[in-house]
Design a protein around this motif. Structure first.
Motif, PDB file in Angstrom:
ATOM      1  N   LYS A  92       0.836  -1.194   0.000  1.00 13.65           N
ATOM      2  CA  LYS A  92       0.000   0.000   0.000  1.00 13.65           C
ATOM      3  C   LYS A  92       0.874   1.248   0.000  1.00 13.65           C
ATOM      4  N   LEU A  93       0.450   2.238  -0.786  1.00 11.31           N
ATOM      5  CA  LEU A  93       1.127   3.523  -0.869  1.00 11.31           C
ATOM      6  C   LEU A  93       0.151   4.619  -0.471  1.00 11.31           C
ATOM      7  N   LYS A  94       0.676   5.697   0.121  1.00  7.63           N
ATOM      8  CA  LYS A  94      -0.141   6.844   0.483  1.00  7.63           C
ATOM      9  C   LYS A  94       0.318   8.041  -0.334  1.00  7.63           C
ATOM     10  N   LEU A  95      -0.587   8.602  -1.131  1.00  9.79           N
ATOM     11  CA  LEU A  95      -0.287   9.786  -1.923  1.00  9.79           C
ATOM     12  C   LEU A  95      -0.178  10.974  -0.976  1.00  9.79           C
ATOM     13  N   VAL A  96       1.011  11.596  -0.915  1.00 16.96           N
ATOM     14  CA  VAL A  96       1.225  12.708   0.015  1.00 16.96           C
ATOM     15  C   VAL A  96       1.427  14.044  -0.690  1.00 16.96           C
ATOM     16  N   GLU A  97       1.651  13.986  -1.995  1.00 15.15           N
ATOM     17  CA  GLU A  97       1.814  15.219  -2.762  1.00 15.15           C
ATOM     18  C   GLU A  97       1.524  14.907  -4.218  1.00 15.15           C
ATOM     19  N   GLN A  98       0.837  15.840  -4.879  1.00 19.11           N
ATOM     20  CA  GLN A  98       0.563  15.662  -6.302  1.00 19.11           C
ATOM     21  C   GLN A  98       0.383  17.016  -6.957  1.00 19.11           C
ATOM     22  N   GLU A  99       0.708  17.066  -8.217  1.00 20.21           N
ATOM     23  CA  GLU A  99       0.496  18.279  -8.995  1.00 20.21           C
ATOM     24  C   GLU A  99       0.480  17.890 -10.462  1.00 20.21           C
ATOM     25  N   ALA A 100      -0.395  18.545 -11.217  1.00 21.09           N
ATOM     26  CA  ALA A 100      -0.470  18.338 -12.664  1.00 21.09           C
ATOM     27  C   ALA A 100      -0.008  19.614 -13.348  1.00 21.09           C
ATOM     28  N   TYR A 101       0.644  19.450 -14.501  1.00 23.20           N
ATOM     29  CA  TYR A 101       1.212  20.581 -15.224  1.00 23.20           C
ATOM     30  C   TYR A 101       0.567  20.703 -16.600  1.00 23.20           C
ATOM     31  N   ALA A 102       0.696  21.875 -17.202  1.00 21.64           N
ATOM     32  CA  ALA A 102       0.044  22.186 -18.474  1.00 21.64           C
ATOM     33  C   ALA A 102       0.447  21.242 -19.601  1.00 21.64           C
ATOM     34  N   ASN A 103       1.633  20.649 -19.525  1.00 23.34           N
ATOM     35  CA  ASN A 103       2.099  19.750 -20.576  1.00 23.34           C
ATOM     36  C   ASN A 103       1.674  18.302 -20.354  1.00 23.34           C
TER      37      ASN A 103
END
Length: 190
Positions: free
Chosen positions: A168-179
């Motif tokens: 199991k993994l815990k998502l702790v940071e995410q961001e999407a970019y224009a590209n």
């Protein structure tokens, strides 16, 4: 115990092979050939250098990075940082002299012992085979992934295909970019 961070440029289908154009792979250079460059998407690379206190590499990645990275401004913070190379074949004579202290480790068990020492986070760049072995041994604590919106098909994968229990993994940071790139930081849940 030290934190072991795996960082990778990865395609949506899990390929990590030759992102910068290393020879011998059909889709070499996929990180810059087919994706518009958006500088902020690569901000994680500077943050990693500030957090890390040591670099861990497999032999193939060491041999690809060591002739180039010591003189690159983009990786200046790694120059004097201790480096560890996991290899059963490299010798001291194979190590470059202009990239700071480098120690050869001969096994995943030696990596486990390194994690038990005093000190800050250790970052693993590239090193697909090593990453799979470290994951199978339960040694990776965090994944820093820059996911590219590409399907590459064949190629070296970051994640193991071993038949094992769910991790199991815990998502702790995410961001999407224009590209279309996505930064995903996962902590391994123990």
């Amino acid at each position: 115990m030290r934190t072991l961070i795996s960082t990778a440029f990865i395609s949506l289908d899990g390929v990590v092979e030759a992102p910068g154009g290393e020879p011998g792979y059909r889709n070499a250079g996929w990180t810059f050939k087919d994706v518009e460059f958006v500088p902020e998407a690569f901000g994680i690379k500077g943050a990693e250098q500030q957090e890390a206190t040591a670099v861990l590499l497999g032999r193939v990645s060491y041999q690809a990075f060591s002739p180039v990275w010591p003189d690159m401004a983009e990786f200046a913070d790694y120059k004097d940082m201790p480096k560890y190379v996991v290899s059963t074949t490299l010798t001291e004579e194979d190590l470059v002299s202009n990239w700071g202290e480098t120690t050869i480790l001969r096994s995943v068990e030696e990596v486990a012992a390194l994690k038990e020492t005093e000190g800050g986070p250790i970052i693993v760049h590239g090193s697909a085979s090593l990453n799979r072995a470290l994951s199978d041994a339960g040694l990776i604590d965090r994944y820093h992934l820059l996911v590219f919106p590409l399907l590459l098909g064949a190629g070296k994968r970051l994640f193991s295909t071993a038949d094992r229990d769910t991790q199991k993994l815990k998502l702790v940071e995410q961001e999407a970019y224009a590209n279309g790139l996505q930064k995903q930081v996962f902590e391994v849940v123990r």
